[in-house]
Each structure stands twice: as C-alpha cells, then as structure tokens.
Design an enzyme around this catalytic site. Structure first.
Site: not given
Length: 325
Positions: A140, A144
C-alpha cells in the site's frame, strides 16, 4: 471551477466533493462503487460510474473538460496489500497512470492527490516532517509512493501543477457523510461499533510500546479539517511543480485514550481486549504539519479528540448499518 473527484463515493472523497459544491464549484464524481457507496455521493454532483483501470472510460470521463482533478480513488487496506501486492500495483499505480494520461490528453493541468503517511514506513523521528526519508513497509505505502513519484515526473515533463497530501489518521463525520468501510479496519469506527453493540469488543494490539500508557499513538485529524486542506491545495497548485504536505493535527492520541474518550462521549461501556502487537505497527505516527500551515494557511478547526469522536458517534447512531441503513 469544474472539478473531477475520483473516489467521490468513498469516505474522504464524498466529504470533499460536498465541500467543493458548497463553495460553488461544479463537481463530477467518478467512482467504480467497488468499495464506495452511491448514497455517499452528494446531491448536486454529476456521477460517472467507471473504473480507473478502464482507460477508455477514464478518457471519456475527462473529455468534457475540467479545471482540476482531486484523486482519492485507491485501494487502502494494508493487510490486503501484503497478501495481494499485485492488486495494489495495478489498482493504485496503473489506475493513476490512466488518469494522468487522460488529464494530459485533455489538457487538465491541476491535480490534488490523496497520499499517505504510510510512505514513511516506521520512521525513527517523530513528529514526521516532509524531509523524513520515505521507506514504506507494505505494498500500500509502496504504491502510493510510486504514484507520488509518477506525479513529480509528470509535473517536470508536462507542466502539471500537483499537490500530494500525505494523510495521517482521518476520523469524524460531516453531516450525512461518515465512515463506512467493508471490512472496517480503523480504530474509531471499530470502537463505536463496540459502543453500539454491533461488535462484541475492540482489540488493543500491543500494550508494551515505549509510550506513556504502553499503547500505540496516532495523529487523528477531523474529516472536515482534512477536506478544507484540499481546496487550499487546489488553489496552491503551481504549474510544473509537485508540492508535498503532511496533513495531521500534530497531536498524538494513544489507543487507550481513544477508547476512554469514546466511553466518555457515548456513555457506554466498551469492552477492550489486549492482544499482541501487529507486525509493522510503529509506536508513534504524528505529523509535523507546519509546512502546510505556513505555505497554504491551513489550520485545524476541530483538533479535539472528543469532537472528532462525537461527530463520528452522531453519524453512526443515525446510520447503525452505515449507508445500508
């Protein structure tokens, strides 16, 4: 301005979309509804149901012409990203590239990106400022950070003006918009579910951290304060430049403090069960948010934990089954 809000049927995107409408902007929400809720899309916004991985659909959505994009659409479950990293590289990175391609094709020159403090991983320095080295520890955070870097390259090469806002823990509610995730992983809604009796208990993961009460400390920011930062970021976007701001209150609250505040706000007994630490959970994550205060003039108006929890509690009472109520 005419603005596109991706992920505008989600928790944060729906609140920002409503704030933009209230400020007089023309808003189109683009959301796949895989994890968002049609009922969360604010009245007055045009709605386009589309998946960012569908490049032709994204191009068609941008063809109408926009002054700017606020990009919230993303996968955001840490455990899922560890188990299935390919979903996050595709769903966050490839999807964002499709969006940037469509923006470039149709001459959209302003972007605000929903980034995260997860890009910093487990920092040794707290509070965390924007110069702290990025070292994400899961897919994750990695995905990002990859989008942040992709945006920076887009700005240098093609004159995009972009702002990445690296959130800490967002909580609270705003009017008819609140927090409803499936599965729910965020502490405050989990605690409030226990207060309502829809959850038997809440878990405290780790009681031996080097913190005053032994539990992990996080920076909680009210959803309305976070939302206001996006309008300022949109105005602060500069052609050819990628600006990065951490977004948090700059104050940390421990897990025990959150639970005790929820007991006081709700007047309910909330059963808490102590469990072992979860791998990769840092002892403290608190934002240094001086840069956004100095450069964009942002200040939190609802920094008090009791207010944050109280607004969330009011929403959960009115929506005991979330948007399915």
């Amino acid at each position: 301005m005419k603005l596109l809000v991706t992920g505008g049927a989600g928790y944060i995107g729906s609140v920002v979309a409503r704030q933009l409408l209230d400020a007089g902007h023309e808003v189109t929400v683009l959301d796949s509804l895989d994890r968002g809720h049609r009922a969360a899309v604010p009245e007055g916004a045009e709605f386009v149901q589309a998946e960012l991985l569908d490049a032709p659909a994204v191009d068609a959505a941008l063809a109408g012409g926009f002054d700017g994009v606020l990009h919230f659409a993303a996968l955001a479950l840490v455990a899922e990203s560890v188990a299935n990293p390919e979903r996050y590289w595709r769903g966050n990175v490839v999807a964002s590239l499709n969006l940037l391609d469509a923006m470039r094709t149709h001459g959209v020159k302003r972007l605000v990106f929903s980034s995260t403090c997860a890009v910093y991983g487990e920092p040794a320095e707290v509070p965390i400022h924007e110069e702290v080295p990025t070292a994400p520890v899961n897919a994750y955070g990695q995905s990002k950070l990859a989008v942040d870097r992709m945006i920076a390259d887009e700005c240098r090469a093609h004159g995009l003006g972009a702002v990445s806002l690296r959130y800490f823990n967002v909580a609270g509610a705003s009017g008819a918009c609140g927090e409803h995730h499936e599965p729910e992983t965020h502490l405050i809604p989990l605690v409030l579910q226990a207060a309502m009796g829809t959850r038997e208990q809440v878990s405290i993961f780790g009681t031996d951290y080097p913190t005053p009460d032994g539990t992990a400390i996080r920076d909680y920011i009210h959803i309305e304060d976070l939302g206001r930062a996006h309008a300022l970021a949109l105005d602060g976007a500069r052609e050819g430049e990628h600006r990065i701001f951490n977004l948090g209150n700059g104050t940390g609250f421990s897990v025990r403090e959150v639970i005790e505040t929820a007991r006081e706000v709700t007047g309910r007994e909330i059963r808490a069960v102590e469990e072992a630490r979860r791998p990769g959970d840092p002892p403290q994550l608190v934002a240094a948010s001086q840069r956004i205060r100095d450069e964009l003039g942002w200040t939190p108006e609802k920094p008090d934990l009791a207010t944050i929890v109280g607004d969330a509690w009011a929403w959960h009472q009115a929506h005991p089954h979330g948007y399915a109520s």
